[in-house]
Motif scaffolding. Sequence first.
Motif, mmCIF file in Angstrom:
data_model
loop_
_atom_site.group_PDB
_atom_site.id
_atom_site.type_symbol
_atom_site.label_atom_id
_atom_site.label_comp_id
_atom_site.label_asym_id
_atom_site.label_seq_id
_atom_site.Cartn_x
_atom_site.Cartn_y
_atom_site.Cartn_z
ATOM 1 N N THR A 61 0.840 -1.207 0.000
ATOM 2 C CA THR A 61 0.000 0.000 0.000
ATOM 3 C C THR A 61 0.874 1.256 0.000
ATOM 4 N N VAL A 62 1.938 1.236 0.811
ATOM 5 C CA VAL A 62 2.858 2.387 0.861
ATOM 6 C C VAL A 62 3.463 2.628 -0.525
ATOM 7 N N GLY A 63 3.858 1.563 -1.207
ATOM 8 C CA GLY A 63 4.456 1.676 -2.540
ATOM 9 C C GLY A 63 3.469 2.278 -3.535
ATOM 10 N N GLU A 64 2.230 1.800 -3.493
ATOM 11 C CA GLU A 64 1.223 2.291 -4.447
ATOM 12 C C GLU A 64 0.839 3.739 -4.155
ATOM 13 N N ILE A 65 0.744 4.089 -2.859
ATOM 14 C CA ILE A 65 0.423 5.481 -2.509
ATOM 15 C C ILE A 65 1.568 6.395 -2.966
ATOM 16 N N SER A 66 2.804 5.923 -2.839
ATOM 17 C CA SER A 66 3.952 6.726 -3.294
ATOM 18 C C SER A 66 3.892 6.932 -4.807
ATOM 19 N N ASP A 67 3.560 5.876 -5.551
ATOM 20 C CA ASP A 67 3.394 6.003 -7.013
ATOM 21 C C ASP A 67 2.302 7.032 -7.320
ATOM 22 N N LEU A 68 1.193 6.939 -6.571
ATOM 23 C CA LEU A 68 0.059 7.837 -6.807
ATOM 24 C C LEU A 68 0.462 9.289 -6.540
ATOM 25 N N ILE A 69 1.133 9.524 -5.415
ATOM 26 C CA ILE A 69 1.536 10.895 -5.067
ATOM 27 C C ILE A 69 2.482 11.447 -6.132
ATOM 28 N N TYR A 70 3.443 10.629 -6.583
ATOM 29 C CA TYR A 70 4.361 11.086 -7.638
ATOM 30 C C TYR A 70 3.568 11.506 -8.885
ATOM 31 N N HIS A 71 2.629 10.666 -9.305
ATOM 32 C CA HIS A 71 1.870 10.991 -10.522
ATOM 33 C C HIS A 71 0.966 12.214 -10.307
ATOM 34 N N LEU A 72 0.490 12.424 -9.078
ATOM 35 C CA LEU A 72 -0.288 13.639 -8.782
ATOM 36 C C LEU A 72 0.602 14.880 -8.890
ATOM 37 N N MET A 73 1.872 14.741 -8.491
ATOM 38 C CA MET A 73 2.826 15.861 -8.627
ATOM 39 C C MET A 73 3.023 16.206 -10.104
ATOM 40 N N VAL A 74 3.110 15.167 -10.935
ATOM 41 C CA VAL A 74 3.273 15.380 -12.377
ATOM 42 C C VAL A 74 2.020 16.091 -12.921
ATOM 43 N N LEU A 75 0.843 15.679 -12.431
ATOM 44 C CA LEU A 75 -0.405 16.310 -12.866
ATOM 45 C C LEU A 75 -0.432 17.791 -12.473
ATOM 46 N N LEU A 76 -0.053 18.087 -11.226
ATOM 47 C CA LEU A 76 -0.014 19.487 -10.775
ATOM 48 C C LEU A 76 0.905 20.307 -11.679
ATOM 49 N N ALA A 77 2.103 19.787 -11.914
ATOM 50 C CA ALA A 77 3.082 20.519 -12.735
ATOM 51 C C ALA A 77 2.557 20.683 -14.165
ATOM 52 N N ALA A 78 1.908 19.650 -14.687
ATOM 53 C CA ALA A 78 1.379 19.722 -16.058
ATOM 54 C C ALA A 78 0.343 20.834 -16.181
ATOM 55 N N GLN A 79 -0.404 21.048 -15.108
ATOM 56 C CA GLN A 79 -1.468 22.069 -15.134
ATOM 57 C C GLN A 79 -0.994 23.413 -14.570
ATOM 58 N N GLU A 80 0.314 23.505 -14.309
ATOM 59 C CA GLU A 80 0.905 24.750 -13.768
ATOM 60 C C GLU A 80 0.263 25.158 -12.444
ATOM 61 N N ILE A 81 -0.106 24.159 -11.631
ATOM 62 C CA ILE A 81 -0.667 24.457 -10.305
ATOM 63 C C ILE A 81 0.460 24.290 -9.282
ATOM 64 N N PRO A 82 0.756 25.329 -8.501
ATOM 65 C CA PRO A 82 1.834 25.172 -7.521
ATOM 66 C C PRO A 82 1.432 24.210 -6.399
ATOM 67 N N LEU A 83 2.396 23.439 -5.929
ATOM 68 C CA LEU A 83 2.132 22.522 -4.813
ATOM 69 C C LEU A 83 1.591 23.310 -3.616
#
Length: 110
Positions: A61-83
């Motif tokens: 679960t920790v591994g999958e949540i980490s994958d998810l968070i990484y891909h959410l970071m990519v989504l934020l950056a793609a949409q120019e939304i600051p963390l």
Amino acid sequence: MCEKDVLERLYEVVLERKRNPQEGSYTCYLFDKGLDKILKKVGEESAETIIAAKNGVAPETVGEISDLIYHLMVLLAAQEIPLGAVMEELDRRSQKIGNLKQFHTVDRET
Ligand SMILES: N=c1c2ncn([C@@H]3O[C@H](COP(=O)(O)OP(=O)(O)OP(=O)(O)O)[C@@H](O)[C@H]3O)c2ncn1[C@@H]1O[C@H](COP(=O)(O)O)[C@@H](O)[C@H]1O
């Protein structure tokens, strides 16, 4: 020295990959493929998180949540939304919900 939060550092690396594409970078591969690919990965990682949690194996679960968070970071950056926008929203909610709990506690005590 003020150590940066791990999420902030990850977001900065992701933004850096967007601004300066690098050979062999998975993040650059996602930006190249575009928004639909990034959204597909967010969907896949969300589903994999659900399956891992149902399996009840914490490291999975920790591994999958980490994958998810990484891909959410990519989504934020793609949409120019600051963390920071997400951090501020979470902070705002914690204060609002904290105040609400305080209100209910006072309400029950009186
Ligand atoms: N946190 C991550 C991270 N988490 C997961 N992944 C990648 O996400 C992919 C998910 O695996 P999948 O099997 O679902 O996908 P895949 O089959 O490899 O690829 P697809 O064709 O399905 O897109 C893997 O290739 C992982 O390497 C990540 N890739 C990068 N990072 C971070 O991003 C930084 C920059 O990485 P690069 O862009 O590769 O330099 C790294 O230092 C890390 O901090």
